[in-house]
Design a protein around this motif. Structure first.
Motif, mmCIF file in Angstrom:
data_model
loop_
_atom_site.group_PDB
_atom_site.id
_atom_site.type_symbol
_atom_site.label_atom_id
_atom_site.label_comp_id
_atom_site.label_asym_id
_atom_site.label_seq_id
_atom_site.Cartn_x
_atom_site.Cartn_y
_atom_site.Cartn_z
ATOM 1 N N SER B 45 -36.666 -3.302 -1.337
ATOM 2 C CA SER B 45 -35.842 -2.985 -2.509
ATOM 3 C C SER B 45 -34.389 -3.365 -2.250
ATOM 4 O O SER B 45 -33.674 -3.815 -3.155
ATOM 5 C CB SER B 45 -35.934 -1.496 -2.833
ATOM 6 O OG SER B 45 -37.275 -1.159 -3.117
ATOM 7 N N ASP B 164 -39.854 -5.131 -8.758
ATOM 8 C CA ASP B 164 -40.028 -4.254 -7.594
ATOM 9 C C ASP B 164 -41.237 -3.352 -7.829
ATOM 10 O O ASP B 164 -41.124 -2.337 -8.510
ATOM 11 C CB ASP B 164 -38.762 -3.433 -7.357
ATOM 12 C CG ASP B 164 -38.733 -2.813 -5.968
ATOM 13 O OD1 ASP B 164 -39.791 -2.786 -5.304
ATOM 14 O OD2 ASP B 164 -37.646 -2.364 -5.545
ATOM 15 N N GLU B 165 -42.357 -3.753 -7.291
ATOM 16 C CA GLU B 165 -43.620 -3.020 -7.429
ATOM 17 C C GLU B 165 -43.910 -2.613 -8.866
ATOM 18 O O GLU B 165 -44.196 -1.447 -9.137
ATOM 19 C CB GLU B 165 -43.605 -1.768 -6.545
ATOM 20 C CG GLU B 165 -43.300 -2.059 -5.095
ATOM 21 C CD GLU B 165 -43.351 -0.803 -4.239
ATOM 22 O OE1 GLU B 165 -44.102 0.109 -4.606
ATOM 23 O OE2 GLU B 165 -42.649 -0.755 -3.229
HETATM 24 MG MG LIG Z 1 -38.858 -0.114 -2.524
#
Ligand SMILES: [Mg+2]
Ligand SMILES: Nc1ncnc2c1ncn2[C@@H]1O[C@H](COP(=O)(O)OP(=O)(O)OP(=O)(O)O)[C@@H](O)[C@H]1O
Lengths: 256, 259
Positions: B45, B164-165
């Motif tokens: 991240s 991000d995911e």
């Molecule tokens: Mg993360």
């Protein structure tokens, strides 16, 4: 059918309380100096209708004046405090400290500054009620999801953009929620101040009646206070429901 | 498009600096679909924040589009694990949020609102949310919210998409469905994508290159090209080269976690 019972229930309970009260006073022959029966209270209310109305009006407008000042000031200070997390962290303890001073203790000072009258009542109402507004608005702003802020900042949004598009709409349920608390506190502040030093208002009326041992009138004043308090609370609660319906509905959703 | 040269980043933690990235090098070409995988807490991240200019590197240089990044890059769309839709706005109003911020849309937002709305509706069509524009986010399932969030990150036609995911919180079927949505949108628009994920199959199915990161402090320890023919079909996930790739990736990460 069930709905009807539910909406009627508060009224039924209120009436029941008065009936039980009346019965207790009659059965045990309670002196009206100690606890007047509801019937005596209503009689007093009718007899002193004029003064009751006049003083209720004073209490109402001092409360509202203090409350409106608290709303304006609370919103501004809340926006300032919530603007950045640093300000929020730094000022929060200071405000907690300020709020832990019992505001009643300030009334004599206000009286010395402004003399006996409506102004100390308004200021007490203001001082006692702005705090929950500040805290709620600031918390609403300061707890924006960091990821959402990232999304916006990656688009080139300024701090002002983030506040306008997300922070302020997000803080609104907190703000309107705090109004209920604030109006109740403002009411307490105004009445306390009137009780200590004033020449009008329900608090003043009740102290006067008390020192003349007119207990039914004291209780009639109490009744007027209850009506005013409930009315103001109901109006702010209604405004809250109208303005921030989405907050309630989105809490009920499964997706979060 | 993206170039990180020996980048390190330390957060000011409570008990002293926390080194999240150390000497990270990465190159992503224009129009490339890059995936980043690595153990939890390795700085993925953080890498995304560096690229989008939300944090500054302690050491090294981050370049996007040939220019050194000094502040928010202003051209990136982002989507996260949580859809982060605004509950007081309808889905279509949520989609239009970036247009209220990014130039040139921002200046003529009022006059071209209808046009932008139509644009949003069209994007909703492509992710299978036709007719949901006027609903509120809470009336949508988690997967539908995530689709809307993807649309929001794409509405201003960003040259760079940072994910991000985004599919992590979804069930397996919805996830595969959204892989295909992502694949189709990307095939059509060919923007640059950086996708952070824990799902190695997801990385192998979607990406052109997969970058594997070490445990914290994060570094890119290996970059692999994925050369399955495009457009890829979900069936590719059951071919043996695919499972072999996933298997190697898995072993690599297990190894990194041990170290
Ligand atoms: Mg993360
Ligand atoms: N704001 C912060 N302050 C201090 N330390 C931080 C901060 N943000 C992240 N870290 C630390 O930096 C390291 C990398 O964080 P990051 O969020 O980039 O990891 P990640 O790879 O995205 O993890 P995950 O896979 O669990 O999402 C972590 O060890 C974390 O503790």
């Amino acid at each position: 059918m069930n709905r009807n019972v539910e909406t009627l229930a508060p009224w039924l309970f209120t009436i029941a309380i008065f009936v039980v009260w009346e019965l207790i006073c009659r059965l045990f022959n309670v002196s009206s100096i100690i606890l007047p029966a509801p019937s005596e209270i209503f009689q007093a209310a009718i007899r002193f209708w004029g003064p009751l109305m006049r003083n209720s009006w004073v209490t109402l407008w001092t409360t509202l004046a203090g409350f409106l000042m608290a709303v304006a000031f609370g919103l501004l200070l809340g926006l300032f405090v919530g603007w950045s997390r640093t300000i929020y962290r730094g000022l929060y303890p200071v405000m907690i400290g300020f709020n832990s001073i019992p505001k009643v203790a300030v009334v004599p000072i206000l009286v010395m500054w402004f003399g006996i009258g409506e102004i100390p009542a308004i200021l007490t109402a203001f001082l006692i009620s702005f705090f929950p507004i500040v805290v709620n608005v600031a918390t609403g702003l300061a707890t924006i999801e960091p990821e959402l802020e990232d999304v916006l900042r990656a688009l080139g949004a300024s701090k002002l953009d983030v506040m306008r598009k997300v922070g302020i709409p997000r803080a609104m349920p907190y703000f309107f929620g705090s109004l209920k608390v604030a109006i109740t506190l403002a009411f307490v502040g105004a009445v306390v101040s009137e009780t200590i030093a004033a020449n009008a208002g329900l608090g003043h009326l009740m102290t006067q009646a008390g020192s003349n041992f007119q207990m039914p009138l004291v209780f009639a004043g109490l009744l007027a206070l209850a009506v005013l308090g409930i009315g103001m609370y109901a109006i702010t609660a209604w405004i809250e429901g109208r303005m921030t319906g989405w907050a309630f509905r989105s809490q009920q959703s499964a997706g979060g | 498009m993206i170039e990180l040269d020996n980048v390190s980043l330390a957060y000011a933690g409570r008990t002293g600096p926390v080194l999240a990235l150390e000497g990270a090098d990465i190159k992503v070409a224009k129009g490339e679909f890059a995936a980043v995988v690595g153990p939890s807490g390795c700085g993925k991240s953080t890498l995304m924040k560096l690229v989008s200019g939300l944090v500054k590197p302690t050491k090294g240089v981050v370049k996007v589009n040939g220019y050194q990044v000094n502040g928010p890059v202003k051209l990136a769309g982002m989507a996260f694990q949580n859809s982060n839709l605004l509950p007081w706005r309808t889905v279509i109003e949520n989609l239009m949020l970036p247009l209220e911020i990014v130039e040139p849309y921002r200046s003529n937002f009022r006059s071209k609102k209808d046009e932008y709305r139509a644009k949003g509706e069209k994007l909703l069509d492509t992710v299978g949310l036709t007719g949901f524009g006027d609903r509120f986010p809470w009336e949508l399932s988690g997967g539908m919210q995530q689709r809307a969030s993807l649309c929001r990150s794409l509405i201003h036609e960003p040259a760079l998409l940072m994910l991000d995911e985004p599919f992590a919180a979804l069930d397996a079927f919805t996830r595969e469905e959204l892989w295909c949505v992502m694949r189709d949108v990307w095939e059509r628009l060919r923007f640059t994508v950086v996708l952070v994920t824990h799902d190695l199959r997801e990385a192998a199915f979607l990406a052109d290159t997969i970058h594997i990161m070490s445990a914290r402090p994060g570094r890119i320890i290996e970059s692999r090209t994925v050369d399955f023919a495009r457009p890829r079909d979900l069936d590719v996930c059951y071919s043996s080269p695919f499972t072999d790739l996933v298997h190697t990736l898995r072993n690599k990460i297990a190894e990194v976690r041990q170290a």
